[in-house]
Design a protein around this motif. Structure first.
Motif, short mmCIF file in Angstrom:
data_model
loop_
_atom_site.label_atom_id
_atom_site.label_comp_id
_atom_site.label_asym_id
_atom_site.label_seq_id
_atom_site.Cartn_x
_atom_site.Cartn_y
_atom_site.Cartn_z
N LYS A 177 0.09 -1.16 0.06
CA LYS A 177 0.31 0.12 0.07
C LYS A 177 1.19 1.38 0.04
O LYS A 177 2.17 1.26 0.96
N TRP A 178 0.35 2.15 -0.77
CA TRP A 178 1.56 3.91 -0.93
C TRP A 178 0.49 4.36 -0.94
O TRP A 178 -0.41 4.36 -1.80
N ALA A 205 -8.39 4.39 3.29
CA ALA A 205 -7.28 3.16 3.86
C ALA A 205 -6.65 3.04 5.70
O ALA A 205 -6.66 1.43 5.88
N ARG A 209 -6.69 -1.32 6.85
CA ARG A 209 -5.60 -1.20 8.74
C ARG A 209 -7.27 -2.08 9.94
O ARG A 209 -6.27 -2.86 9.84
N ILE A 215 0.25 -4.37 9.86
CA ILE A 215 0.82 -3.48 9.11
C ILE A 215 2.50 -3.56 9.22
O ILE A 215 3.06 -3.54 10.50
N VAL A 217 6.38 -1.20 8.55
CA VAL A 217 6.88 -0.17 7.92
C VAL A 217 8.17 -0.76 8.41
O VAL A 217 8.95 -1.12 8.70
N LEU A 229 0.79 4.48 12.54
CA LEU A 229 0.36 2.90 12.69
C LEU A 229 -1.01 2.31 13.65
O LEU A 229 -1.32 1.22 12.82
N ILE A 287 -0.40 -6.09 5.22
CA ILE A 287 -0.14 -4.34 4.58
C ILE A 287 1.30 -4.03 4.87
O ILE A 287 1.51 -3.76 6.07
N GLU A 289 3.34 -0.89 3.99
CA GLU A 289 3.24 0.46 3.07
C GLU A 289 4.54 0.90 3.81
O GLU A 289 4.31 2.30 2.62
#
Length: 359
Positions: A177-178, A205, A209, A215, A217, A229, A287, A289
């Motif tokens: 996802k971006w 978004a 989530r 998630i 990162v 987050l 996800i 991110e």
């Protein structure tokens, strides 16, 4: 049992359906009903969303139920309990289930045993269970003299598409996802990225989530953006919060991601190792991110199943791109998405695409 006591018992039954059930149903209509019940269950968690309807020979609904999440009664058990609360005789009935009944003991007992002990005569299920331990329920039932038939149903498959893909791959289903500008920039040249997209895209978004297990990162994103987050649809903390995963070797102590618990650090940049650790934590949907380093690592490894790109009608001309070099030297080798959709979210556009086959 008096009618008022029976009603109270039914309301208290696991997975009980409190509104009136529909009238007599065919097996196909019963499966549609089971799918609708399954949608009430959570999209996140280690278990699939499953619904079950018990039908008499004339199509009368004898009991209904759905799975409410890990550790709660499975849909078949919930439907049997609902039937008992109604005072229904289910001996010889047909159980219409969205997923093949499980044949193993996990947090709860095998559904094949519950169906057998309830003297169910026929089981119709829409999707075969792909789990190594939980599959084979149809064969077990047939071995016990219970008619068990797979009747595929598109809605039942679509409901658990990500979970099914994860179980077949033995790793979490990965959504990359971006948010980016039209020229593919994830941030400006000075590093600022708040806000590339508008409120409607950010709200969407947050809803996504709240529907996944985790998630991830990179430590670079944590150090630069200091994200929390958390899932905040409607500006409020969602009841379910995904596991927050910080990937990389840099110490990020003191950043917002660590506030309130529910976060883990994985000291690795290897996507395979990251997914293996999360699979062991029962993460089924993840996800990724970003930033670009982490996204690119997962894409290069061929471990991205789905793309969610929020694109804003803005241009920067400089700044970090969404992804780094993927090692692709010619257009013929480019990654091409399938089942592509687009959705307007205010001034922005969400583009989704699948990158792996069979999902």
């Amino acid at each position: 049992m008096p009618d008022d006591a029976r009603a109270r018992a039914r309301d208290d039954a696991p997975g009980a359906v409190t509104e009136a059930s529909p009238g007599p149903l065919t097996a196909a209509e019963g499966m549609d009903r089971a799918v609708a019940l399954a949608r009430r269950g959570p999209a996140y968690g280690p278990n699939p969303r499953v619904g079950c309807v018990l039908l008499a020979a004339d199509g009368t609904v004898l009991g209904e139920g759905w799975h409410r999440g890990a550790g709660t009664p499975h849909a078949e058990v919930a439907a049997i309990a609902d039937a008992a609360a109604r005072g229904s005789d289910i001996a010889g009935a047909t159980a219409v289930v969205t997923l093949e009944p499980c044949a193993h003991t996990g947090r709860t007992g095998p559904c094949v045993d519950a169906l057998t002990q309830a003297s169910i005569g026929t089981v119709v299920y829409a999707v075969a269970d792909p789990g190594d331990a939980s599959s084979g329920g149809g064969e077990v039932l047939r071995g016990r003299g219970i008619r068990a038939t797979l009747v595929p149903h598109e809605g039942a498959h679509a409901l658990n598409r990500r979970w099914l893909a994860a179980m077949r791959a033995h790793r979490p289903y990965v959504i990359a996802k971006w948010a980016s500008t039209l020229d593919g920039r994830m941030a400006a040249a000075d590093g600022t990225s708040f806000w590339i997209t508008g409120e409607e895209a950010r709200e969407h978004a947050h809803r996504v989530r709240a529907s996944v297990d985790a998630i991830a990162v990179g430590t670079g994103t944590v150090m630069i953006d200091d994200p929390s987050l958390t899932a905040r649809p409607g500006g409020k903390q969602a009841d379910h919060q995904p596991l927050r995963v910080v990937v990389g070797h840099t110490d990020t102590t003191g950043k917002r991601v660590w506030e309130g618990g529910g976060a883990v650090a994985i000291d690795s940049r290897d996507p395979h190792e990251i997914l293996a650790q999360l699979w062991a934590r029962e993460v089924r949907t993840l996800i990724v991110e970003g930033g670009p380093t982490l996204l690119s690592a997962f894409l290069r490894a061929g471990l991205v199943d789905e793309l969610n790109a929020y694109i804003a009608p803005a241009l920067l001309g400089a700044g970090p791109s969404v992804v780094d070099d993927l090692g692709i030297g010619t257009m013929a080798d480019s990654l091409r998405g399938q089942a592509v959709t687009s959705e307007r979210l205010g001034a922005d556009t969400l583009v989704t695409a699948l990158l792996t086959e069979g999902v």
